[in-house]
Design a protein around this motif. Structure first.
Motif, PDB file in Angstrom:
ATOM      1  N   THR A 125       0.569  -1.525   0.164  1.00 32.09           N
ATOM      2  CA  THR A 125      -0.079   0.015   0.293  1.00 32.09           C
ATOM      3  C   THR A 125       0.643   1.213   0.103  1.00 32.09           C
ATOM      4  O   THR A 125       1.900   1.531   0.517  1.00 32.09           O
ATOM      5  CB  THR A 125      -0.665   0.231   1.067  1.00 32.09           C
ATOM      6  OG1 THR A 125      -0.355  -0.026   2.693  1.00 32.09           O
ATOM      7  CG2 THR A 125      -1.986  -1.188   0.737  1.00 32.09           C
ATOM      8  N   LEU A 126       0.594   2.246  -0.735  1.00 32.41           N
ATOM      9  CA  LEU A 126       0.986   3.568  -1.083  1.00 32.41           C
ATOM     10  C   LEU A 126       0.166   4.262  -0.759  1.00 32.41           C
ATOM     11  O   LEU A 126      -0.449   5.120  -0.756  1.00 32.41           O
ATOM     12  CB  LEU A 126       1.621   3.439  -2.088  1.00 32.41           C
ATOM     13  CG  LEU A 126       2.230   4.920  -2.910  1.00 32.41           C
ATOM     14  CD1 LEU A 126       3.572   4.743  -1.952  1.00 32.41           C
ATOM     15  CD2 LEU A 126       3.044   5.322  -4.313  1.00 32.41           C
ATOM     16  N   ILE A 130       6.820   6.712   4.770  1.00 35.75           N
ATOM     17  CA  ILE A 130       5.989   5.952   4.862  1.00 35.75           C
ATOM     18  C   ILE A 130       6.373   4.722   5.544  1.00 35.75           C
ATOM     19  O   ILE A 130       7.168   4.387   5.709  1.00 35.75           O
ATOM     20  CB  ILE A 130       6.244   5.429   3.845  1.00 35.75           C
ATOM     21  CG1 ILE A 130       5.060   6.561   2.742  1.00 35.75           C
ATOM     22  CG2 ILE A 130       5.204   4.213   2.837  1.00 35.75           C
ATOM     23  CD1 ILE A 130       5.258   7.333   1.145  1.00 35.75           C
ATOM     24  N   ARG A 131       5.250   3.921   5.859  1.00 39.53           N
ATOM     25  CA  ARG A 131       5.531   2.485   6.617  1.00 39.53           C
ATOM     26  C   ARG A 131       5.774   1.106   5.842  1.00 39.53           C
ATOM     27  O   ARG A 131       4.521   1.005   5.863  1.00 39.53           O
ATOM     28  CB  ARG A 131       4.976   2.295   8.345  1.00 39.53           C
ATOM     29  CG  ARG A 131       4.966   1.419   8.807  1.00 39.53           C
ATOM     30  CD  ARG A 131       4.633   1.369  10.460  1.00 39.53           C
ATOM     31  NE  ARG A 131       2.967   1.550  10.509  1.00 39.53           N
ATOM     32  CZ  ARG A 131       2.090   0.040  10.122  1.00 39.53           C
ATOM     33  NH1 ARG A 131       2.904  -1.169  10.208  1.00 39.53           N
ATOM     34  NH2 ARG A 131       1.113   1.025  10.784  1.00 39.53           N
ATOM     35  N   VAL A 165      10.702  11.626   0.562  1.00 36.94           N
ATOM     36  CA  VAL A 165      10.209  10.425   1.713  1.00 36.94           C
ATOM     37  C   VAL A 165      10.564   9.935   2.546  1.00 36.94           C
ATOM     38  O   VAL A 165      11.429   9.640   2.525  1.00 36.94           O
ATOM     39  CB  VAL A 165       9.757   9.586   0.645  1.00 36.94           C
ATOM     40  CG1 VAL A 165       9.089   8.595   1.265  1.00 36.94           C
ATOM     41  CG2 VAL A 165       8.423  10.139  -0.600  1.00 36.94           C
ATOM     42  N   ARG A 166      10.647   9.573   3.564  1.00 31.04           N
ATOM     43  CA  ARG A 166      11.021   8.590   4.383  1.00 31.04           C
ATOM     44  C   ARG A 166      10.712   7.942   4.662  1.00 31.04           C
ATOM     45  O   ARG A 166       9.527   7.166   5.431  1.00 31.04           O
ATOM     46  CB  ARG A 166      11.985   9.404   5.623  1.00 31.04           C
ATOM     47  CG  ARG A 166      12.681   8.018   6.593  1.00 31.04           C
ATOM     48  CD  ARG A 166      12.881   9.199   8.300  1.00 31.04           C
ATOM     49  NE  ARG A 166      13.191   8.711   8.966  1.00 31.04           N
ATOM     50  CZ  ARG A 166      13.240   7.613  10.176  1.00 31.04           C
ATOM     51  NH1 ARG A 166      11.477   7.546   9.820  1.00 31.04           N
ATOM     52  NH2 ARG A 166      13.629   6.764  10.904  1.00 31.04           N
ATOM     53  N   PRO A 199      -0.421  -0.797   7.747  1.00 31.32           N
ATOM     54  CA  PRO A 199       0.883  -0.219   6.735  1.00 31.32           C
ATOM     55  C   PRO A 199       0.753   0.713   5.769  1.00 31.32           C
ATOM     56  O   PRO A 199      -0.113  -0.052   4.614  1.00 31.32           O
ATOM     57  CB  PRO A 199       1.749  -1.176   6.570  1.00 31.32           C
ATOM     58  CG  PRO A 199       0.627  -2.649   6.816  1.00 31.32           C
ATOM     59  CD  PRO A 199      -0.017  -2.085   7.411  1.00 31.32           C
ATOM     60  N   ASP A 200       1.547   1.335   5.157  1.00 29.88           N
ATOM     61  CA  ASP A 200       1.733   2.530   3.939  1.00 29.88           C
ATOM     62  C   ASP A 200       2.359   1.801   3.285  1.00 29.88           C
ATOM     63  O   ASP A 200       1.951   2.136   2.009  1.00 29.88           O
ATOM     64  CB  ASP A 200       2.240   3.600   4.356  1.00 29.88           C
ATOM     65  CG  ASP A 200       1.425   4.763   5.397  1.00 29.88           C
ATOM     66  OD1 ASP A 200       0.546   4.462   5.690  1.00 29.88           O
ATOM     67  OD2 ASP A 200       2.136   4.381   6.257  1.00 29.88           O
ATOM     68  N   LEU A 201       3.058   0.852   2.715  1.00 30.97           N
ATOM     69  CA  LEU A 201       3.445  -0.416   1.569  1.00 30.97           C
ATOM     70  C   LEU A 201       3.850  -1.627   2.562  1.00 30.97           C
ATOM     71  O   LEU A 201       4.858  -1.224   3.184  1.00 30.97           O
ATOM     72  CB  LEU A 201       4.810   0.389   1.224  1.00 30.97           C
ATOM     73  CG  LEU A 201       5.137  -0.340   0.131  1.00 30.97           C
ATOM     74  CD1 LEU A 201       4.330   0.019  -1.536  1.00 30.97           C
ATOM     75  CD2 LEU A 201       6.362   0.206  -0.123  1.00 30.97           C
TER      76      LEU A 201
END
Length: 267
Positions: free
Chosen positions: A26-27, A39-40, A66-67, A86-88
């Motif tokens: 997931t972005l 972004i996790r 972005v980190r 999670p984001d990604l």
């Protein structure tokens, strides 16, 4: 495999791809505040940790917008329940991910260019798990082919042919045992290797699984243990065969051996 999650506070776009069946990710559309967007990135494949740790470090060093925070310990289901997935994520696309897809928790990725590159026959395999009306929520990145690996040198030394039937398989196993050779290396310390390995092979080799579930769905609430098609009547024989193999033809320390042990031992 691109996948995305939705929460009450914000909608997140998912990009996924499975290692064994498909990768799901997931972005995030996170924004605001000073400094880089955080972004996790969640990873469920422990064998891939070193590679992605290095990849993420290189990415973070390459830019300041972005980190990425590397997450290998959180629980995916708990994250969804808390509204903070999670984001990604690099995840196996399995029944766990399918539950989120069929409930509409993942966003539509059909507008991504990667969606146009998926072979229809591969997408059909992914769609066997679950779909959501009007959405393409999963883009398979890689697909695992199931196979049985055997030691050719041992077979040549023992004069064995590759078995094609159940009776031939048992005969090969008995001949190996007589020669003091353990036929199968089992890794029961990791219980998933039973369901994803032994069960899948014995049932998948004996039953038209897709057709079985189609017939179950047609029966609906009329299905029962005495139905012509049911888990009890259709899967009983393959499961009994699985039990026979795992009780008579595996290494004696199988209960304490894990997936990694099996790979190393075979190698």
């Amino acid at each position: 495999m691109p996948v995305s999650t939705r929460s009450t506070r914000r909608t997140r776009r998912a990009i996924g791809a499975t290692l064994t069946v498909a990768l799901a990710a997931t972005l995030a559309a996170c924004a605001g505040g000073s400094g880089p967007t955080e972004i996790r990135f969640h990873l469920s494949k422990p064998e891939a940790i070193p590679y992605f740790r290095e990849l993420i470090s290189e990415y973070n060093s390459s830019q300041d917008d972005v980190r990425v925070v590397f997450d290998t310990s959180s629980n995916l289901q708990a994250g969804f329940l808390r509204g903070n997935p999670p984001d990604l994520g690099l995840l196996n696309y399995n029944m766990e991910m399918a539950r989120f897809m069929e409930r509409g928790a993942l966003s539509d990725l059909s507008d991504m260019p990667e969606a146009d590159r998926i072979l229809p026959e591969v997408q059909d395999l992914v769609d066997q798990y679950a779909t959501y009306p009007g959405r393409t929520s999963v883009l398979p990145y890689s697909v695992m082919a199931a196979s049985v690996i055997y030691n050719q040198e041992i077979f040549e030394q023992q004069g064995l042919e590759v078995p094609q039937t159940w009776d031939e398989l048992k005969a090969v196993c008995d001949q190996l045992l007589d020669a003091g050779i353990t036929p199968f290396y089992a890794t029961f310390k990791d219980p998933w290797t039973v369901g994803q390995g032994w069960f899948d092979y014995t049932v998948g080799g004996s039953v038209d699984v897709a057709g079985f579930f189609e017939e179950l769905n047609e029966l609906g609430t009329d299905v029962g243990p005495d139905s012509e098609v049911s888990f009890a009547t259709t899967l009983a024989e393959p499961v009994e065969r699985m039990t026979e193999l795992t009780s008579a033809y595996v290494n004696p320390d199988a209960a304490s051996r894990a997936y990694g042990d099996g790979n190393l031992a075979f190698a």
